[in-house]
Write a protein that holds these residues in place. Structure first.
Motif, short mmCIF file in Angstrom:
data_model
loop_
_atom_site.label_atom_id
_atom_site.label_comp_id
_atom_site.label_asym_id
_atom_site.label_seq_id
_atom_site.Cartn_x
_atom_site.Cartn_y
_atom_site.Cartn_z
N LEU A 139 4.13 101.35 135.12
CA LEU A 139 3.68 102.42 136.02
C LEU A 139 2.21 102.69 135.76
N LEU A 140 1.40 102.48 136.78
CA LEU A 140 -0.04 102.66 136.65
C LEU A 140 -0.39 104.14 136.52
N GLY A 141 -1.41 104.43 135.73
CA GLY A 141 -1.83 105.81 135.49
C GLY A 141 -3.16 106.13 136.15
N GLY A 142 -3.26 107.32 136.68
CA GLY A 142 -4.50 107.75 137.32
C GLY A 142 -4.34 109.13 137.92
N ILE A 143 -5.01 109.37 139.03
CA ILE A 143 -4.94 110.66 139.72
C ILE A 143 -3.71 110.67 140.61
N LEU A 144 -2.89 111.70 140.51
CA LEU A 144 -1.67 111.79 141.32
C LEU A 144 -1.97 112.43 142.68
N GLU A 145 -1.67 111.71 143.74
CA GLU A 145 -1.72 112.27 145.09
C GLU A 145 -0.34 112.89 145.34
N LYS A 146 -0.27 114.21 145.21
CA LYS A 146 1.02 114.90 145.17
C LYS A 146 1.79 114.78 146.49
N GLU A 147 1.09 114.90 147.61
CA GLU A 147 1.77 114.91 148.90
C GLU A 147 2.41 113.57 149.22
N HIS A 148 1.71 112.47 148.87
CA HIS A 148 2.19 111.14 149.24
C HIS A 148 2.72 110.34 148.05
N ARG A 149 2.74 110.97 146.85
CA ARG A 149 3.50 110.44 145.71
C ARG A 149 2.97 109.13 145.15
N TYR A 150 1.64 108.95 145.19
CA TYR A 150 1.09 107.75 144.58
C TYR A 150 -0.07 108.12 143.64
N VAL A 151 -0.37 107.17 142.75
CA VAL A 151 -1.45 107.33 141.79
C VAL A 151 -2.63 106.46 142.22
N TYR A 152 -3.82 107.00 142.12
CA TYR A 152 -5.01 106.26 142.58
C TYR A 152 -6.19 106.54 141.65
N GLY A 153 -7.32 105.91 141.96
CA GLY A 153 -8.55 106.15 141.22
C GLY A 153 -9.02 104.92 140.47
N SER A 154 -10.18 105.05 139.83
CA SER A 154 -10.81 103.91 139.16
C SER A 154 -9.95 103.38 138.02
N SER A 155 -9.22 104.25 137.33
CA SER A 155 -8.39 103.78 136.23
C SER A 155 -7.26 102.88 136.73
N VAL A 156 -6.74 103.17 137.92
CA VAL A 156 -5.70 102.33 138.52
C VAL A 156 -6.27 100.96 138.87
N ILE A 157 -7.42 100.97 139.50
CA ILE A 157 -8.05 99.72 139.93
C ILE A 157 -8.45 98.87 138.72
N ASP A 158 -8.99 99.53 137.69
CA ASP A 158 -9.38 98.80 136.47
C ASP A 158 -8.17 98.17 135.79
N LYS A 159 -7.07 98.90 135.74
CA LYS A 159 -5.86 98.37 135.09
C LYS A 159 -5.28 97.22 135.90
N LEU A 160 -5.28 97.34 137.21
CA LEU A 160 -4.77 96.26 138.07
C LEU A 160 -5.52 94.95 137.83
N SER A 161 -6.81 95.04 137.53
CA SER A 161 -7.62 93.83 137.33
C SER A 161 -7.15 93.02 136.12
N GLU A 162 -6.34 93.63 135.24
CA GLU A 162 -5.84 92.92 134.06
C GLU A 162 -4.58 92.11 134.35
N TYR A 163 -3.97 92.35 135.50
CA TYR A 163 -2.69 91.70 135.83
C TYR A 163 -2.90 90.54 136.81
N ASN A 164 -2.12 89.49 136.63
CA ASN A 164 -2.02 88.40 137.60
C ASN A 164 -0.54 88.24 137.93
N VAL A 165 -0.18 88.42 139.21
CA VAL A 165 1.24 88.46 139.57
C VAL A 165 1.59 87.40 140.60
N ASP A 166 2.89 87.19 140.75
CA ASP A 166 3.36 86.19 141.71
C ASP A 166 3.31 86.71 143.15
N LYS A 167 3.72 87.97 143.33
CA LYS A 167 3.82 88.51 144.69
C LYS A 167 3.41 89.97 144.69
#
Length: 259
Positions: A139-167
């Motif tokens: 579960l990625l960590g960052g700023i919680l968008e309460k109304e739409h229930r997702y996490v966003y922000g630079s910390s999310v994008i930076d963490k995603l850059s560490e992963y390589n996935v199939d789909k």
């Protein structure tokens, strides 16, 4: 033909063709230019059209994006059947990214007890998957968008850059020749990064999203590999997908015995 009948026919024409000229009205209904103009004035007074020089357009309509809980309450059979088809593409050992859309949550709900790793910025997706003992959840960590229930922000994008996935499975508000679009820029920025980290990009969109364009474009058509929808799109849309090398998978409700 009475005026009211013509007005309805003009609106039907506009729904199909987006615009109409005075000359087209005259030709279609065998009336004078003055009568055609009076018809357009009448429709404009009723706020049903926007008059232009020489014709008319339908007014722009911006659909309000309801909050996540509201959208979950009205999850359609179309989304469920798309989610089930998408889940069938997840295999043991896969490394997957799921975004924070309700259609993608339908995918999460249909994943069998398959051993795989799933990365998500959706607190709802993480909760749905937590009951599945064979799934490793990141579960990625960052700023919680309460109304739409997702996490966003630079910390999310930076963490995603560490992963390589199939789909990656991505939901949209609109998919058209303008690309894949969403209502909120911060959501789109995360989706864009998710797409960059995946070998295969799979977009999930029910038929109401096809041909639509919303506020923020986060990907071009050529950025996706596969579109899963619930009805066979019109030929023009299929040709658009073919032009951009996007495969199409249709999961029609009638083909699913338990849907």
């Amino acid at each position: 033909m009475y005026q009211e009948e013509r007005l309805l026919s003009i609106l039907d024409y506009l729904k199909e063709n987006k615009r109409i000229s005075v000359e087209q009205i005259c030709s279609l209904f065998n009336i004078s230019r003055d009568t055609a103009r009076r018809d357009l004035v009448k429709l404009e007074e009723e706020s049903k059209i926007v008059r232009t020089r020489g014709g008319a357009l339908l007014p722009s309509i911006h659909t309000e994006i309801k909050n996540y809980s509201h959208r979950l309450n009205i999850v359609s059979d179309e989304k469920k059947v798309i989610g089930k088809k998408a889940a069938s593409l997840i295999y043991p050992g896969d490394r997957i990214i799921l975004d924070a859309s309700t259609t993608v949550q339908s995918c999460a709900e249909h994943i069998n007890n398959t051993e795989c790793t799933i990365i998500t910025n959706s607190i709802n997706q993480a909760e749905v998957l937590s009951s599945n003992s064979n799934i490793n959840i990141q579960l990625l960590g960052g700023i919680l968008e309460k109304e739409h229930r997702y996490v966003y922000g630079s910390s999310v994008i930076d963490k995603l850059s560490e992963y390589n996935v199939d789909k990656v499975f991505i939901g949209v508000v609109g998919i058209s020749e303008s690309g894949l679009t969403i209502a909120h820029e911060e959501d789109g920025a995360v989706k864009r990064k998710m797409i960059q980290q995946a070998k295969q990009v799979i977009a999930l969109a029910d038929n109401t999203k096809l041909g639509n364009t919303d506020f923020f474009r986060f990907a071009d058509l050529q950025d996706i590999d596969l579109l899963i929808t619930d009805k066979t799109p019109p030929q023009a849309f299929r040709e658009l997908l073919h032009k951009h090398h996007v495969e199409l998978l249709t999961a029609e409700i009638n083909d699913q015995g338990d849907e």
